[in-house]
Scaffold this motif. Structure first.
Motif, PDB file in Angstrom:
ATOM      1  N   LYS A   1      -4.153  -6.840  -6.165  1.00 10.82           N
ATOM      2  CA  LYS A   1      -3.968  -5.599  -5.420  1.00 10.82           C
ATOM      3  C   LYS A   1      -4.274  -4.410  -6.322  1.00 10.82           C
ATOM      4  O   LYS A   1      -3.663  -4.240  -7.380  1.00 10.82           O
ATOM      5  CB  LYS A   1      -2.521  -5.500  -4.907  1.00 10.82           C
ATOM      6  N   GLU A   2      -5.229  -3.591  -5.895  1.00  9.92           N
ATOM      7  CA  GLU A   2      -5.540  -2.374  -6.634  1.00  9.92           C
ATOM      8  C   GLU A   2      -4.495  -1.307  -6.335  1.00  9.92           C
ATOM      9  O   GLU A   2      -3.894  -1.292  -5.258  1.00  9.92           O
ATOM     10  CB  GLU A   2      -6.935  -1.875  -6.252  1.00  9.92           C
ATOM     11  N   PHE A   3      -4.283  -0.424  -7.298  1.00  5.56           N
ATOM     12  CA  PHE A   3      -3.277   0.614  -7.094  1.00  5.56           C
ATOM     13  C   PHE A   3      -3.609   1.859  -7.912  1.00  5.56           C
ATOM     14  O   PHE A   3      -4.336   1.814  -8.901  1.00  5.56           O
ATOM     15  CB  PHE A   3      -1.879   0.114  -7.480  1.00  5.56           C
TER      16      PHE A   3
ATOM     17  N   ARG B   1       1.886  11.889 -20.433  1.00  6.03           N
ATOM     18  CA  ARG B   1       2.110  10.456 -20.203  1.00  6.03           C
ATOM     19  C   ARG B   1       3.006  10.230 -18.991  1.00  6.03           C
ATOM     20  O   ARG B   1       2.759   9.337 -18.178  1.00  6.03           O
ATOM     21  CB  ARG B   1       2.759   9.830 -21.442  1.00  6.03           C
ATOM     22  N   GLU B   2       4.022  11.067 -18.859  1.00  4.55           N
ATOM     23  CA  GLU B   2       4.989  10.899 -17.777  1.00  4.55           C
ATOM     24  C   GLU B   2       4.387  11.198 -16.407  1.00  4.55           C
ATOM     25  O   GLU B   2       4.671  10.508 -15.425  1.00  4.55           O
ATOM     26  CB  GLU B   2       6.187  11.820 -18.024  1.00  4.55           C
ATOM     27  N   LYS B   3       3.524  12.215 -16.337  1.00  3.19           N
ATOM     28  CA  LYS B   3       3.034  12.665 -15.033  1.00  3.19           C
ATOM     29  C   LYS B   3       1.648  12.137 -14.664  1.00  3.19           C
ATOM     30  O   LYS B   3       1.215  12.280 -13.521  1.00  3.19           O
ATOM     31  CB  LYS B   3       3.043  14.194 -14.984  1.00  3.19           C
ATOM     32  N   SER B   4       0.956  11.524 -15.614  1.00  7.28           N
ATOM     33  CA  SER B   4      -0.359  10.967 -15.311  1.00  7.28           C
ATOM     34  C   SER B   4      -0.229   9.719 -14.441  1.00  7.28           C
ATOM     35  O   SER B   4       0.787   9.020 -14.475  1.00  7.28           O
ATOM     36  CB  SER B   4      -1.098  10.612 -16.603  1.00  7.28           C
ATOM     37  N   LEU B   5      -1.270   9.447 -13.672  1.00  2.53           N
ATOM     38  CA  LEU B   5      -1.292   8.284 -12.792  1.00  2.53           C
ATOM     39  C   LEU B   5      -2.028   7.128 -13.465  1.00  2.53           C
ATOM     40  O   LEU B   5      -2.970   7.338 -14.221  1.00  2.53           O
ATOM     41  CB  LEU B   5      -1.981   8.631 -11.470  1.00  2.53           C
ATOM     42  N   ARG B   6      -1.571   5.921 -13.170  1.00  5.46           N
ATOM     43  CA  ARG B   6      -2.246   4.724 -13.675  1.00  5.46           C
ATOM     44  C   ARG B   6      -3.063   4.104 -12.543  1.00  5.46           C
ATOM     45  O   ARG B   6      -2.546   3.905 -11.439  1.00  5.46           O
ATOM     46  CB  ARG B   6      -1.236   3.696 -14.185  1.00  5.46           C
TER      47      ARG B   6
ATOM     48  N   GLY C   1       0.789  -1.223   0.000  1.00  4.97           N
ATOM     49  CA  GLY C   1       0.000   0.000   0.000  1.00  4.97           C
ATOM     50  C   GLY C   1       0.820   1.270   0.000  1.00  4.97           C
ATOM     51  O   GLY C   1       0.341   2.332   0.400  1.00  4.97           O
ATOM     52  N   LYS C   2       2.065   1.180  -0.478  1.00  2.79           N
ATOM     53  CA  LYS C   2       2.948   2.343  -0.497  1.00  2.79           C
ATOM     54  C   LYS C   2       3.116   2.863  -1.923  1.00  2.79           C
ATOM     55  O   LYS C   2       2.822   2.174  -2.892  1.00  2.79           O
ATOM     56  CB  LYS C   2       4.307   1.978   0.096  1.00  2.79           C
ATOM     57  N   LYS C   3       3.604   4.095  -2.025  1.00  5.57           N
ATOM     58  CA  LYS C   3       3.851   4.714  -3.324  1.00  5.57           C
ATOM     59  C   LYS C   3       5.233   5.350  -3.322  1.00  5.57           C
ATOM     60  O   LYS C   3       5.723   5.791  -2.292  1.00  5.57           O
ATOM     61  CB  LYS C   3       2.810   5.799  -3.618  1.00  5.57           C
ATOM     62  N   SER C   4       5.840   5.393  -4.499  1.00  2.00           N
ATOM     63  CA  SER C   4       7.128   6.071  -4.636  1.00  2.00           C
ATOM     64  C   SER C   4       7.316   6.458  -6.096  1.00  2.00           C
ATOM     65  O   SER C   4       6.567   6.020  -6.980  1.00  2.00           O
ATOM     66  CB  SER C   4       8.276   5.165  -4.187  1.00  2.00           C
ATOM     67  N   GLU C   5       8.337   7.257  -6.344  1.00  2.00           N
ATOM     68  CA  GLU C   5       8.659   7.622  -7.722  1.00  2.00           C
ATOM     69  C   GLU C   5       9.029   6.380  -8.525  1.00  2.00           C
ATOM     70  O   GLU C   5       8.712   6.270  -9.708  1.00  2.00           O
ATOM     71  CB  GLU C   5       9.818   8.621  -7.746  1.00  2.00           C
ATOM     72  N   SER C   6       9.679   5.430  -7.872  1.00  2.00           N
ATOM     73  CA  SER C   6      10.098   4.203  -8.547  1.00  2.00           C
ATOM     74  C   SER C   6       8.906   3.434  -9.106  1.00  2.00           C
ATOM     75  O   SER C   6       8.920   2.999 -10.262  1.00  2.00           O
ATOM     76  CB  SER C   6      10.882   3.316  -7.573  1.00  2.00           C
ATOM     77  N   SER C   7       7.863   3.257  -8.303  1.00  2.00           N
ATOM     78  CA  SER C   7       6.694   2.519  -8.783  1.00  2.00           C
ATOM     79  C   SER C   7       5.951   3.310  -9.859  1.00  2.00           C
ATOM     80  O   SER C   7       5.402   2.736 -10.802  1.00  2.00           O
ATOM     81  CB  SER C   7       5.762   2.168  -7.621  1.00  2.00           C
ATOM     82  N   HIS C   8       5.945   4.638  -9.742  1.00  7.58           N
ATOM     83  CA  HIS C   8       5.315   5.469 -10.779  1.00  7.58           C
ATOM     84  C   HIS C   8       6.045   5.311 -12.111  1.00  7.58           C
ATOM     85  O   HIS C   8       5.414   5.147 -13.163  1.00  7.58           O
ATOM     86  CB  HIS C   8       5.321   6.937 -10.345  1.00  7.58           C
ATOM     87  N   ILE C   9       7.374   5.319 -12.069  1.00  9.73           N
ATOM     88  CA  ILE C   9       8.176   5.177 -13.283  1.00  9.73           C
ATOM     89  C   ILE C   9       7.904   3.836 -13.962  1.00  9.73           C
ATOM     90  O   ILE C   9       7.839   3.746 -15.194  1.00  9.73           O
ATOM     91  CB  ILE C   9       9.679   5.331 -12.951  1.00  9.73           C
ATOM     92  N   GLN C  10       7.706   2.792 -13.166  1.00  4.54           N
ATOM     93  CA  GLN C  10       7.467   1.462 -13.729  1.00  4.54           C
ATOM     94  C   GLN C  10       6.230   1.418 -14.622  1.00  4.54           C
ATOM     95  O   GLN C  10       6.172   0.649 -15.584  1.00  4.54           O
ATOM     96  CB  GLN C  10       7.303   0.439 -12.596  1.00  4.54           C
TER      97      GLN C  10
END
Length: 234
Positions: free
Chosen positions: A230-232, A206-211, A10-19
């Protein structure tokens, strides 16, 4: 912590966003594959390329201020000529491969990971009870030889006596002999931040939008299947 474990916690980071930056809406099967074998003396983790930077980071965090010989390549479409020290540079179809071969400390590796997080650190190094080997080339999507086979997780390989590494990748059970982990990514929506509603540059959007979506995880552990979702939003 690798990006899959991070999302399941349930955590978030720049790393997971980049993925997830490259994904559009849809179902993307057989991503972030993992294979783990445990013996009396060693644990072996094999993965597809998605875990490259996570493995390098976790190994570097263990290395800390100690130094070891680091080989491999830092791979990017960006021009990093003035950002890093490198032995040589190769380029093909806009992808730059900066060849690395030098002594580095864990802290130096971590500084680079934090400085340029969007590039691929295909680095190999070993110390004490850790031996990390990563293919020094631009990754391609893992594809099986025929449509009935599953792609092989053979881009990264880590051999260690440190069980902490294993628990980050196989969190269903603490004790086992062999595990294979498969992930499907279901992207259900692309969330564009309000401040980008008038942005004309699609690459920035594309780079800054959330999935928004979910990860469908199937773990085969000693022959027993465990399936979780797991939803994210990252």
């Amino acid at each position: 912590m690798n990006f899959i474990k991070e999302i399941f916690d349930g955590k978030k980071s720049e790393s997971s966003h980049i993925q997830f930056q490259k994904f559009s809406k849809g179902l993307f099967k057989d991503k972030a594959l993992i294979k783990v074998k445990c013996s009396k003396d060693n644990f072996t983790i094999s993965t597809t390329y998605e875990f490259t930077n996570d493995l390098v980071r976790e190994a570097a965090e263990k290395l800390k201020e100690e130094k070891t010989k680091v080989t491999g390549a830092i791979i990017s479409t960006l021009n990093l000529d003035n950002e890093i020290e490198f032995k040589s540079k190769k380029q093909f179809m806009g992808v730059k491969q900066y060849v690395i071969e030098k002594e580095m400390s864990g802290n130096e590796i971590l500084n680079l990971l934090n400085k340029i997080p969007k590039v691929l650190f295909a680095l190999s190094f070993s110390f004490k009870d850790v031996n990390l080997k990563i293919k020094a080339k631009a990754p391609k999507s893992a594809k099986p030889k025929n449509k009935d086979e599953t792609p092989k997780p053979d881009f990264c390989k880590l051999i260690t006596k440190d069980k902490e590494f294993i628990q980050e990748f196989v969190f269903e059970k603490s004790s086992f002999k062999e595990a294979e982990i498969f992930h499907d990514f279901l992207i259900e929506d692309i969330i564009i931040p309000k401040e980008l509603e008038n942005e004309k540059d699609f690459s920035i959007i594309r780079e800054k939008s959330l999935r928004k979506g979910k990860i469908i995880r199937k773990a085969l552990i000693d022959g027993n299947e465990i399936k979780t979702e797991k939803e994210f939003i990252v």
